[in-house]
Design a protein around this motif. Structure first.
Motif, PDB file in Angstrom:
ATOM      1  N   VAL A   1      49.260  70.228  25.548  1.00  0.00           N
ATOM      2  CA  VAL A   1      48.985  71.650  25.750  1.00  0.00           C
ATOM      3  C   VAL A   1      50.110  72.226  26.602  1.00  0.00           C
ATOM      4  N   PHE A   2      50.762  73.264  26.090  1.00  0.00           N
ATOM      5  CA  PHE A   2      51.821  73.961  26.816  1.00  0.00           C
ATOM      6  C   PHE A   2      51.330  75.362  27.148  1.00  0.00           C
ATOM      7  N   LEU A   3      51.301  75.694  28.438  1.00  0.00           N
ATOM      8  CA  LEU A   3      50.828  77.002  28.901  1.00  0.00           C
ATOM      9  C   LEU A   3      51.930  77.679  29.702  1.00  0.00           C
ATOM     10  N   ARG A   4      52.138  78.967  29.424  1.00  0.00           N
ATOM     11  CA  ARG A   4      53.112  79.760  30.173  1.00  0.00           C
ATOM     12  C   ARG A   4      52.400  80.910  30.881  1.00  0.00           C
ATOM     13  N   ILE A   5      52.784  81.153  32.138  1.00  0.00           N
ATOM     14  CA  ILE A   5      52.316  82.320  32.891  1.00  0.00           C
ATOM     15  C   ILE A   5      53.569  83.083  33.316  1.00  0.00           C
ATOM     16  N   PRO A   6      53.934  84.147  32.588  1.00  0.00           N
ATOM     17  CA  PRO A   6      55.209  84.836  32.833  1.00  0.00           C
ATOM     18  C   PRO A   6      55.157  85.839  33.978  1.00  0.00           C
ATOM     19  N   GLU A   7      54.314  85.612  34.970  1.00  0.00           N
ATOM     20  CA  GLU A   7      54.191  86.521  36.103  1.00  0.00           C
ATOM     21  C   GLU A   7      54.581  85.799  37.380  1.00  0.00           C
ATOM     22  N   GLN A   8      55.023  86.556  38.371  1.00  0.00           N
ATOM     23  CA  GLN A   8      55.340  85.990  39.661  1.00  0.00           C
ATOM     24  C   GLN A   8      54.044  85.686  40.402  1.00  0.00           C
ATOM     25  N   GLY A   9      53.980  84.532  41.054  1.00  0.00           N
ATOM     26  CA  GLY A   9      52.787  84.185  41.797  1.00  0.00           C
ATOM     27  C   GLY A   9      52.641  82.686  41.936  1.00  0.00           C
ATOM     28  N   SER A  10      51.657  82.295  42.715  1.00  0.00           N
ATOM     29  CA  SER A  10      51.370  80.877  42.934  1.00  0.00           C
ATOM     30  C   SER A  10      50.143  80.500  42.110  1.00  0.00           C
ATOM     31  N   PHE A  11      50.381  79.895  40.951  1.00  0.00           N
ATOM     32  CA  PHE A  11      49.308  79.562  40.031  1.00  0.00           C
ATOM     33  C   PHE A  11      49.126  78.049  39.934  1.00  0.00           C
ATOM     34  N   SER A  12      47.899  77.665  39.653  1.00  0.00           N
ATOM     35  CA  SER A  12      47.562  76.269  39.380  1.00  0.00           C
ATOM     36  C   SER A  12      46.734  76.229  38.103  1.00  0.00           C
ATOM     37  N   VAL A  13      46.962  75.218  37.309  1.00  0.00           N
ATOM     38  CA  VAL A  13      46.235  75.063  36.053  1.00  0.00           C
ATOM     39  C   VAL A  13      45.619  73.674  36.015  1.00  0.00           C
ATOM     40  N   GLU A  14      44.323  73.636  35.757  1.00  0.00           N
ATOM     41  CA  GLU A  14      43.589  72.374  35.670  1.00  0.00           C
ATOM     42  C   GLU A  14      43.096  72.186  34.242  1.00  0.00           C
ATOM     43  N   LEU A  15      43.462  71.064  33.655  1.00  0.00           N
ATOM     44  CA  LEU A  15      43.093  70.768  32.279  1.00  0.00           C
ATOM     45  C   LEU A  15      42.635  69.327  32.209  1.00  0.00           C
TER      46      LEU A  15
ATOM     47  N   ILE B   1      42.302  78.278  35.437  1.00  0.00           N
ATOM     48  CA  ILE B   1      43.541  78.830  35.971  1.00  0.00           C
ATOM     49  C   ILE B   1      43.241  79.472  37.320  1.00  0.00           C
ATOM     50  N   TYR B   2      44.018  79.097  38.351  1.00  0.00           N
ATOM     51  CA  TYR B   2      43.817  79.594  39.712  1.00  0.00           C
ATOM     52  C   TYR B   2      45.065  80.335  40.190  1.00  0.00           C
ATOM     53  N   GLU B   3      44.850  81.333  41.033  1.00  0.00           N
ATOM     54  CA  GLU B   3      45.953  82.008  41.721  1.00  0.00           C
ATOM     55  C   GLU B   3      45.663  82.007  43.205  1.00  0.00           C
ATOM     56  N   ASN B   4      46.591  81.431  43.978  1.00  0.00           N
ATOM     57  CA  ASN B   4      46.412  81.292  45.426  1.00  0.00           C
ATOM     58  C   ASN B   4      45.100  80.612  45.767  1.00  0.00           C
ATOM     59  N   GLY B   5      44.693  79.666  44.928  1.00  0.00           N
ATOM     60  CA  GLY B   5      43.485  78.895  45.200  1.00  0.00           C
ATOM     61  C   GLY B   5      42.205  79.490  44.664  1.00  0.00           C
ATOM     62  N   PHE B   6      42.243  80.694  44.097  1.00  0.00           N
ATOM     63  CA  PHE B   6      41.039  81.338  43.592  1.00  0.00           C
ATOM     64  C   PHE B   6      41.010  81.289  42.061  1.00  0.00           C
TER      65      PHE B   6
END
Length: 290
Positions: free
Chosen positions: A86-100, A126-131
């Motif tokens: 699985v390839f996922l892209r998030i084209p936005e600035q930020g601190s993201f985490s992805v759990e799969l 999908i999380y941003e800054n832990g949320f």
């Protein structure tokens, strides 16, 4: 003035055909509840790390558990539970985490590539800054790669699914994986495959075959010999199949060359080279099982 108008026109054209959130792919519904999205994923991470010391190793209390391990553990060698990516892209600035599944990736690059995944229905969060921002379930097939884009204001989009072919990725660079569904790349998706026949070589090959092989059995032998050292595109295979005289030979060749095709996602074009609808259904059934 004319030059300024020309430059503006070009810029407008680039913007019009550029990538846009929600422009490509299938939107996957957000299954995360409001309560879940308001709770921090940091708590989850802290619970995972309760037994970790500052050095990154497990603390002394758990160190003693090593002595309790069985003398003869039950190892699982070459456990075959399927393989998918699985390839996922998030084209936005930020601190993201992805759990799969059981994998968690955190980075600022915006590219999240998951390998060695089991087939089946797998939850993705999908999380941003832990949320928690988004949660849904992916239907992952064996020997396939899902390609997705995520936009915080739009959602998660499934752009496409590709068959994995002998470990070759078939693109010039990693960005092509995400760019191609938007039509923003000129890469055909096959030029990086080793030994794939270019158009000129294929025309020479067809000319030689027509000269040296008159009947179906001779043509099939000729094609199989070439197939030991070369790969074909679906369009080339369609031409080879159509050149045969009898439909039973056509369907046999279409099946045998499936493993030598570099763009299996387009293999449906080979069905057009078959004479009967029953043969086309037979080929589609064969493809769906491989």
């Amino acid at each position: 003035m004319k030059r300024i108008f020309t430059v503006c026109t070009i810029l407008f054209g680039l913007l019009s055909f550029g990538q846009e959130a929600g422009k490509a792919g299938e939107l996957l519904k957000n299954e995360a509840s409001k309560r879940e999205m308001e709770s921090s994923a940091i708590q989850k991470e802290n619970s995972r790390n309760d037994n970790l010391g500052n050095s990154g190793f497990r603390n002394s209390n758990n160190q003693n558990n090593r002595n309790k391990r069985p003398t003869n553990p039950n190892y699982q060698w070459n456990n075959n539970y399927g393989y998918a990516e699985v390839f996922l892209r998030i084209p936005e600035q930020g601190s993201f985490s992805v759990e799969l599944a059981d994998q968690l990736i955190s980075n600022n690059s915006g590219k999240y590539r998951f390998f060695d995944l089991p087939s089946g229905r797998i939850p993705i969060s999908i999380y941003e800054n832990g949320f928690l921002l988004y949660r849904t379930t992916l239907n992952v097939r064996n020997n396939s790669r899902l390609v997705l884009d995520f936009f915080t204001n739009e959602g998660l989009y499934l752009l496409d699914s590709y068959s994995l072919q002998n470990g070759y990725y078939g693109f010039n660079n990693w960005n092509d994986v995400w760019n191609n569904p938007y039509g923003n790349s000129g890469n055909s998706g096959i030029i990086n495959y080793p030994n794939v026949m270019d158009n000129q070589s294929f025309r020479e090959f067809m000319s030689r075959m027509k000269k040296d092989a008159w009947f179906d059995d001779k043509k099939i032998i000729f094609i199989n010999q070439q197939g030991r050292h070369a790969m074909f595109t679906s369009e080339q295979i369609s031409i080879l199949v159509k050149d045969l005289s009898f439909d039973k030979n056509k369907i046999a060749l279409a099946k045998s060359l499936f493993s030598k095709c570099v763009d299996k996602q387009k293999y449906f074009v080979v069905g057009d080279a078959l004479d009967f609808e029953s043969s086309r259904r037979d080929l589609m059934d064969f493809i769906s099982k491989n």
